[in-house]
Design a protein around this motif. Structure first.
Motif, PDB file in Angstrom:
ATOM      1  N   GLN A 180       0.839  -1.199   0.000  1.00 13.40           N
ATOM      2  CA  GLN A 180       0.000   0.000   0.000  1.00 13.40           C
ATOM      3  C   GLN A 180       0.878   1.253   0.000  1.00 13.40           C
ATOM      4  OE1 GLN A 180      -3.757   0.852   1.215  1.00 13.40           O
ATOM      5  NE2 GLN A 180      -2.845   2.537   0.136  1.00 13.40           N
TER       6      GLN A 180
ATOM      7  N   ARG B 200      -3.754  15.899  -3.066  1.00  9.39           N
ATOM      8  CA  ARG B 200      -2.472  16.019  -3.763  1.00  9.39           C
ATOM      9  C   ARG B 200      -2.400  17.263  -4.643  1.00  9.39           C
ATOM     10  NH1 ARG B 200      -0.263  10.290  -5.314  1.00  9.39           N
ATOM     11  NH2 ARG B 200      -2.283  10.131  -6.332  1.00  9.39           N
ATOM     12  N   SER B 225      -6.513  13.637   2.170  1.00  7.93           N
ATOM     13  CA  SER B 225      -6.541  12.351   1.476  1.00  7.93           C
ATOM     14  C   SER B 225      -5.271  11.586   1.852  1.00  7.93           C
ATOM     15  CB  SER B 225      -6.613  12.563  -0.030  1.00  7.93           C
ATOM     16  OG  SER B 225      -5.414  13.154  -0.480  1.00  7.93           O
ATOM     17  N   ARG B 226      -5.238  10.352   1.445  1.00  9.90           N
ATOM     18  CA  ARG B 226      -4.149   9.461   1.866  1.00  9.90           C
ATOM     19  C   ARG B 226      -2.735   9.896   1.431  1.00  9.90           C
ATOM     20  NH1 ARG B 226      -3.589   3.707   3.591  1.00  9.90           N
ATOM     21  NH2 ARG B 226      -1.362   3.833   3.736  1.00  9.90           N
ATOM     22  N   GLN B 239      -6.470  11.600   8.231  1.00  9.32           N
ATOM     23  CA  GLN B 239      -6.839  10.973   6.952  1.00  9.32           C
ATOM     24  C   GLN B 239      -8.301  10.544   6.900  1.00  9.32           C
ATOM     25  OE1 GLN B 239      -4.310   7.709   5.582  1.00  9.32           O
ATOM     26  NE2 GLN B 239      -6.104   6.802   4.618  1.00  9.32           N
ATOM     27  N   VAL B 240      -8.953  10.952   5.822  1.00  5.13           N
ATOM     28  CA  VAL B 240     -10.345  10.576   5.591  1.00  5.13           C
ATOM     29  C   VAL B 240     -10.382   9.448   4.563  1.00  5.13           C
ATOM     30  CG1 VAL B 240     -12.540  11.377   4.620  1.00  5.13           C
ATOM     31  CG2 VAL B 240     -11.196  12.895   6.103  1.00  5.13           C
ATOM     32  N   GLY B 241     -11.173   8.406   4.829  1.00  2.75           N
ATOM     33  CA  GLY B 241     -11.363   7.375   3.805  1.00  2.75           C
ATOM     34  C   GLY B 241     -11.296   5.966   4.314  1.00  2.75           C
ATOM     35  N   LYS B 242     -11.196   5.064   3.360  1.00  2.00           N
ATOM     36  CA  LYS B 242     -11.204   3.629   3.619  1.00  2.00           C
ATOM     37  C   LYS B 242     -10.243   3.216   4.727  1.00  2.00           C
ATOM     38  CE  LYS B 242     -10.555  -0.485   0.703  1.00  2.00           C
ATOM     39  NZ  LYS B 242     -11.873  -0.568   0.054  1.00  2.00           N
ATOM     40  N   SER B 243      -9.001   3.641   4.597  1.00  2.00           N
ATOM     41  CA  SER B 243      -8.018   3.248   5.602  1.00  2.00           C
ATOM     42  C   SER B 243      -7.785   4.372   6.608  1.00  2.00           C
ATOM     43  CB  SER B 243      -6.710   2.835   4.938  1.00  2.00           C
ATOM     44  OG  SER B 243      -6.320   3.775   3.976  1.00  2.00           O
ATOM     45  N   GLY B 256      -8.494  20.115  -3.981  1.00  2.00           N
ATOM     46  CA  GLY B 256      -7.481  19.353  -4.724  1.00  2.00           C
ATOM     47  C   GLY B 256      -7.520  17.864  -4.424  1.00  2.00           C
ATOM     48  N   SER B 258      -9.249  14.252  -5.801  1.00  2.00           N
ATOM     49  CA  SER B 258      -9.903  13.754  -7.020  1.00  2.00           C
ATOM     50  C   SER B 258     -11.220  13.039  -6.730  1.00  2.00           C
ATOM     51  CB  SER B 258      -8.960  12.817  -7.779  1.00  2.00           C
ATOM     52  OG  SER B 258      -8.665  11.671  -7.003  1.00  2.00           O
ATOM     53  N   GLU B 262     -11.816   5.142  -2.608  1.00  2.00           N
ATOM     54  CA  GLU B 262     -11.342   4.926  -1.234  1.00  2.00           C
ATOM     55  C   GLU B 262     -11.471   6.194  -0.391  1.00  2.00           C
ATOM     56  OE1 GLU B 262      -9.453   4.277  -3.909  1.00  2.00           O
ATOM     57  OE2 GLU B 262      -9.357   2.096  -3.983  1.00  2.00           O
ATOM     58  N   HIS B 263     -11.454   7.335  -1.040  1.00  2.00           N
ATOM     59  CA  HIS B 263     -11.655   8.589  -0.303  1.00  2.00           C
ATOM     60  C   HIS B 263     -13.147   8.829  -0.075  1.00  2.00           C
ATOM     61  CE1 HIS B 263     -10.481  12.474   1.318  1.00  2.00           C
ATOM     62  NE2 HIS B 263     -11.544  12.971   0.729  1.00  2.00           N
ATOM     63  N   ASN B 277     -11.666  21.726  -7.666  1.00  2.00           N
ATOM     64  CA  ASN B 277     -10.792  20.837  -8.431  1.00  2.00           C
ATOM     65  C   ASN B 277     -10.772  21.294  -9.883  1.00  2.00           C
ATOM     66  OD1 ASN B 277      -9.692  18.594  -9.908  1.00  2.00           O
ATOM     67  ND2 ASN B 277     -10.085  17.331  -8.107  1.00  2.00           N
ATOM     68  N   ASP B 295      -8.849  27.331  -9.979  1.00  2.00           N
ATOM     69  CA  ASP B 295      -7.618  26.885  -9.336  1.00  2.00           C
ATOM     70  C   ASP B 295      -7.687  27.081  -7.820  1.00  2.00           C
ATOM     71  OD1 ASP B 295      -4.862  26.864  -8.386  1.00  2.00           O
ATOM     72  OD2 ASP B 295      -4.345  26.879 -10.530  1.00  2.00           O
ATOM     73  N   LEU B 296      -7.318  26.063  -7.088  1.00  2.00           N
ATOM     74  CA  LEU B 296      -7.384  26.169  -5.628  1.00  2.00           C
ATOM     75  C   LEU B 296      -6.496  27.286  -5.100  1.00  2.00           C
ATOM     76  CD1 LEU B 296      -4.865  24.843  -3.643  1.00  2.00           C
ATOM     77  CD2 LEU B 296      -5.549  22.828  -4.909  1.00  2.00           C
TER      78      LEU B 296
HETATM   79  C1  LIG Z   1      -6.476  -0.188   0.163  1.00  2.00           C
HETATM   80  C2  LIG Z   1      -6.475   1.296  -0.106  1.00  2.00           C
HETATM   81  C3  LIG Z   1      -6.946   2.155   0.847  1.00  2.00           C
HETATM   82  C4  LIG Z   1      -6.971   3.522   0.602  1.00  2.00           C
HETATM   83  N1  LIG Z   1      -7.467   4.349   1.561  1.00  2.00           N
HETATM   84  C5  LIG Z   1      -7.573   5.667   1.304  1.00  2.00           C
HETATM   85  C6  LIG Z   1      -8.122   6.564   2.284  1.00  2.00           C
HETATM   86  O1  LIG Z   1      -8.476   6.156   3.392  1.00  2.00           O
HETATM   87  N2  LIG Z   1      -8.225   7.874   1.958  1.00  2.00           N
HETATM   88  C7  LIG Z   1      -7.818   8.374   0.744  1.00  2.00           C
HETATM   89  O2  LIG Z   1      -7.962   9.587   0.523  1.00  2.00           O
HETATM   90  N3  LIG Z   1      -7.262   7.569  -0.171  1.00  2.00           N
HETATM   91  C8  LIG Z   1      -7.118   6.226   0.084  1.00  2.00           C
HETATM   92  N4  LIG Z   1      -6.526   5.426  -0.851  1.00  2.00           N
HETATM   93  C9  LIG Z   1      -5.851   6.061  -2.021  1.00  2.00           C
HETATM   94  C10 LIG Z   1      -6.773   6.394  -3.166  1.00  2.00           C
HETATM   95  O3  LIG Z   1      -6.833   5.275  -4.028  1.00  2.00           O
HETATM   96  C11 LIG Z   1      -6.236   7.604  -3.978  1.00  2.00           C
HETATM   97  O4  LIG Z   1      -4.922   7.304  -4.405  1.00  2.00           O
HETATM   98  C12 LIG Z   1      -6.217   8.906  -3.198  1.00  2.00           C
HETATM   99  O5  LIG Z   1      -7.454   9.133  -2.551  1.00  2.00           O
HETATM  100  C13 LIG Z   1      -5.917  10.066  -4.116  1.00  2.00           C
HETATM  101  O6  LIG Z   1      -5.703  11.232  -3.350  1.00  2.00           O
HETATM  102  P1  LIG Z   1      -5.920  12.693  -3.979  1.00  2.00           P
HETATM  103  O7  LIG Z   1      -7.314  12.850  -4.426  1.00  2.00           O
HETATM  104  O8  LIG Z   1      -5.410  13.663  -2.983  1.00  2.00           O
HETATM  105  O9  LIG Z   1      -4.897  12.695  -5.192  1.00  2.00           O
HETATM  106  P2  LIG Z   1      -5.157  12.671  -6.754  1.00  2.00           P
HETATM  107  O10 LIG Z   1      -6.028  11.545  -7.128  1.00  2.00           O
HETATM  108  O11 LIG Z   1      -3.825  12.774  -7.377  1.00  2.00           O
HETATM  109  O12 LIG Z   1      -5.991  13.991  -7.027  1.00  2.00           O
HETATM  110  C14 LIG Z   1      -5.474  15.281  -6.972  1.00  2.00           C
HETATM  111  C15 LIG Z   1      -6.531  16.206  -7.553  1.00  2.00           C
HETATM  112  O13 LIG Z   1      -6.120  17.561  -7.440  1.00  2.00           O
HETATM  113  C16 LIG Z   1      -6.602  18.269  -8.567  1.00  2.00           C
HETATM  114  N5  LIG Z   1      -5.788  19.473  -8.716  1.00  2.00           N
HETATM  115  C17 LIG Z   1      -4.493  19.556  -9.104  1.00  2.00           C
HETATM  116  N6  LIG Z   1      -4.077  20.822  -9.100  1.00  2.00           N
HETATM  117  C18 LIG Z   1      -5.131  21.591  -8.701  1.00  2.00           C
HETATM  118  C19 LIG Z   1      -5.320  22.989  -8.502  1.00  2.00           C
HETATM  119  N7  LIG Z   1      -4.328  23.849  -8.692  1.00  2.00           N
HETATM  120  N8  LIG Z   1      -6.537  23.413  -8.089  1.00  2.00           N
HETATM  121  C20 LIG Z   1      -7.550  22.546  -7.886  1.00  2.00           C
HETATM  122  N9  LIG Z   1      -7.424  21.207  -8.065  1.00  2.00           N
HETATM  123  C21 LIG Z   1      -6.221  20.723  -8.454  1.00  2.00           C
HETATM  124  C22 LIG Z   1      -6.458  17.302  -9.709  1.00  2.00           C
HETATM  125  O14 LIG Z   1      -7.352  17.623 -10.760  1.00  2.00           O
HETATM  126  C23 LIG Z   1      -6.794  15.963  -9.054  1.00  2.00           C
HETATM  127  O15 LIG Z   1      -8.149  15.620  -9.223  1.00  2.00           O
HETATM  128  C24 LIG Z   1      -6.480   4.043  -0.618  1.00  2.00           C
HETATM  129  C25 LIG Z   1      -5.986   3.172  -1.572  1.00  2.00           C
HETATM  130  C26 LIG Z   1      -5.974   1.812  -1.323  1.00  2.00           C
HETATM  131  C27 LIG Z   1      -5.421   0.920  -2.369  1.00  2.00           C
END
Ligand SMILES: Cc1cc2nc3c(=O)[nH]c(=O)nc-3n(C[C@H](O)[C@H](O)[C@H](O)COP(=O)(O)OP(=O)(O)OC[C@H]3O[C@@H](n4cnc5c(N)ncnc54)[C@H](O)[C@@H]3O)c2cc1C
Lengths: 254, 307
Positions: A180, B200, B225-226, B239-243, B256, B258, B262-263, B277, B295-296
């Motif tokens: 993970q 992210r 997010s994770r 952390q918010v979400g599945k894990s 920001g 997605s 899992e989130h 986003n 843009d955030l």
């Molecule tokens: C078993 C397992 C458990 C998991 N548990 C969790 C959990 O508990 N919580 C969790 O969150 N994830 C969990 N995940 C991970 C999950 O699969 C994703 O990888 C994660 O949620 C993605 O995080 P994110 O949205 O921050 O990042 P990304 O998916 O990379 O998204 C980033 C977003 O930011 C946007 N963005 C970029 N720049 C800007 C800007 N300037 N202004 C506005 N928007 C912008 C992009 O368009 C994109 O949509 C788990 C995964 C697994 C396999």
């Protein structure tokens, strides 16, 4: 100690995803691919073990006709000792069952103590690779792993459950781990170093056979989901949008 | 007959089990719960939605064990290849689902969000695509938490309990050591009325300043997010979400993020979800009440300024 890391490429979700004509798969022609982020963590976890204890790290991937060479060179530049491309009939979408069979056929000959791969990928409709691979190899598995401590014959690992709860297990080698997250953010490798690796690294090609293994079901339809009504999109400049968001928050009595 | 693999930890049956039981019951044809453990006969009475409970007990199954539970489940379900087997797409289910598929030679469909006659829907590509798979005969479905209402599986009833002998588990190579409870954090994000949640899209640790400022002005907590936790920019307790944690604030401002499944699992029940986003196709907008693709880095400081 021998560690094998299986990686693959997946569509980069930052790009717009388009459907193919039959609406059963992505239109792969213009898609941008990148290494599955959890496979990156698996490689990092392997390299951390190598850094701390010494280990031979082999990175393996199916030759899917895409730019997998680049990913393998990048792995070499990060510290993988050996990189292997499994050749065969792997173009387009490959089911996890087929990938597991083809990879296991090669990994089984490598004398691995530990096999690591990402916990999941964004496209593994027929299940995640780690456990299927373990069964193909006839070895134990632990997936959703976030921490690994190794000794000569076994590893102590942390498996994450919901709510941040962790199960600690020991697992005897050889074993497969679904990763993970590595203990550190996957290392960054500068382009110049990848270029050097391209000159000094030999990508070994070994034939693989995934025939007879399949997902067991067919996709009849792929589509962009529309859950609920979708959001009311706020229009105007960033300033206007900010003002509206403040108004919405205030209306909730905050 | 539909078989549901019961998930329990610390003596408590997890909600995913009730979600699957409720769904299985609605499909008709009878429901059998598969309960693995040791000293868990008492849990059978909490499986009222099932017609039958297959109870398989062994000291090796006292705590969930990736290898032992797979082996026991495969032994209990041997020869049932024409049936539908439901397992959670959870940490435990991700061991058992593929394990059963490999041992029994049954098709497996993961990330399942819906099941209807002859067709199973999964959520792939980080929630950006739904996929329907045709099914005919037996298969294993690995069900995403939150896909079905748990209440529909929390029924009174007295299922018929049948004990099944456990297979020989003495050769299992995975050994349980201990459960580690999550560390409490400095703030309890599950108790906050407002959460400013960052993903992210924030790009780097220094930029957290702008979301922290907004959180402060709203008397909100910062959650995330994770990947933000994996990068060690914020504590796991955020952390918010599945894990991570499940939250239900009055207002959830997703910055920001997605909206990967899992989130979503952790925040979809928030009263008001506002998403910022730049990707108009981000799945978070399917769950948000309000959204913007600005843009955030422009919107977040502008909100702070107005407060
Ligand atoms: C078993 C397992 C458990 C998991 N548990 C969790 C959990 O508990 N919580 C969790 O969150 N994830 C969990 N995940 C991970 C999950 O699969 C994703 O990888 C994660 O949620 C993605 O995080 P994110 O949205 O921050 O990042 P990304 O998916 O990379 O998204 C980033 C977003 O930011 C946007 N963005 C970029 N720049 C800007 C800007 N300037 N202004 C506005 N928007 C912008 C992009 O368009 C994109 O949509 C788990 C995964 C697994 C396999």
């Amino acid at each position: 100690m021998n560690i094998v890391v299986a990686i693959k490429q997946v569509p980069d979700l930052v790009e717009e995803l388009e459907l193919n004509d039959s609406g059963t798969d992505l239109d792969r022609e213009w898609l941008k691919f990148k290494v599955n982020e959890f496979d990156d963590h698996a490689l990092e976890a392997a390299l951390l073990i190598k850094d701390a204890h010494g280990a031979n790290v082999t990175v393996i991937a199916l030759d899917n006709g895409l730019d997998i060479d680049k990913a393998l060179y990048a792995a070499a530049a990060k510290g993988a000792d050996r990189v292997i491309k499994v050749t065969g009939d792997f173009e387009g979408y490959v089911s996890t069952h087929k990938a597991a069979k083809a990879l296991a056929g090669v990994i089984g000959t490598l004398g691995a103590d530990l096999v690591m791969t990402g916990v999941q990928a964004v496209d593994d409709r027929d299940g995640q690779l780690a456990v299927l691979l373990a069964h193909q190899l006839g070895v134990p598995h632990v997936t959703v792993v976030t921490d690994i401590q190794v000794n000569d014959t076994s590893a102590t690992v942390h498996k994450e459950y919901g709510g941040g709860m962790i199960g600690e297990f020991t697992v005897d080698f050889p074993a497969v781990l679904g990763i993970q997250a590595a203990a550190e953010t996957p290392r960054y490798v500068p382009v110049a170093k990848v270029r050097r690796a391209m000159k000094s690294t030999n990508i070994e090609e070994i034939g693989g056979d995934g025939s007879g293994a399949s997902a067991g079901t067919e996709v009849t339809k792929m589509y962009k989901p529309e859950t609920g009504q979708g959001a009311e999109m706020l229009s105007g400049s960033a300033e206007d949008v900010a003002a509206k968001i403040v108004e919405i928050i205030r209306s909730k009595g905050i | 007959m539909i078989y549901v693999i019961v998930e329990h930890i610390n003596g408590k049956i997890e909600d995913i089990t009730y979600e699957m039981l409720g769904k299985a019951k609605s499909m008709g044809g009878g429901v059998t719960a598969v309960l693995l453990g040791s000293g868990v006969e008492g849990l059978a009475s909490q499986l009222g939605a099932a017609d039958n409970v297959l109870l398989c007990q062994s000291p090796e199954l006292t705590e969930f064990n990736p290898q032992a539970n797979c082996k026991a489940a495969a032994s209990v379900l041997a020869g049932k290849n024409d049936s539908i087997i439901l397992v959670g797409n959870t940490s435990m289910g991700m061991e058992i689902g593929p394990g059963l598929s490999a041992v029994l030679g049954m098709p497996l469909i993961s990330y399942v969000t819906d099941i209807s006659d002859g067709s199973v829907t999964s959520s792939l590509y980080g929630g950006k695509m739904s996929v329907q798979s045709a099914v005919d005969g037996g298969y294993i479905a690995s069900v995403m938490a939150g896909s079905f209402p748990a209440e529909s599986g929390m029924l009174e009833g007295s299922p018929n309990v049948e004990s099944v002998e456990a297979p020989d588990l003495s050769d299992v190579k995975v050994h349980f050591v201990k459960l580690i409870e999550p560390e409490g954090g400095d703030v309890d994000i599950t108790q906050k009325e407002v959460l400013v949640s960052v993903g992210r899209g924030i790009q780097n640790e220094d930029n957290l300043e702008i979301v922290q400022e907004l959180a402060d002005k709203l008397n909100a907590a910062l959650s995330c997010s994770r990947p933000i936790v994996d990068n060690k920019w914020l504590a796991k307790s955020r952390q918010v979400g599945k894990s991570g944690l499940k939250v239900k604030p009055k207002v959830y401002l997703a910055v920001g993020i997605s909206g990967a499944p899992e989130h979503i699992e952790g925040m979809k029940d928030a009263e008001c979800i506002i998403a910022i986003n730049t990707d108009e196709n981000a799945p978070i907008f399917d769950y948000a009440h309000y959204g913007t693709t600005e843009d955030l880095f422009d919107v977040v400081p502008a909100i702070s300024e107005k407060l």
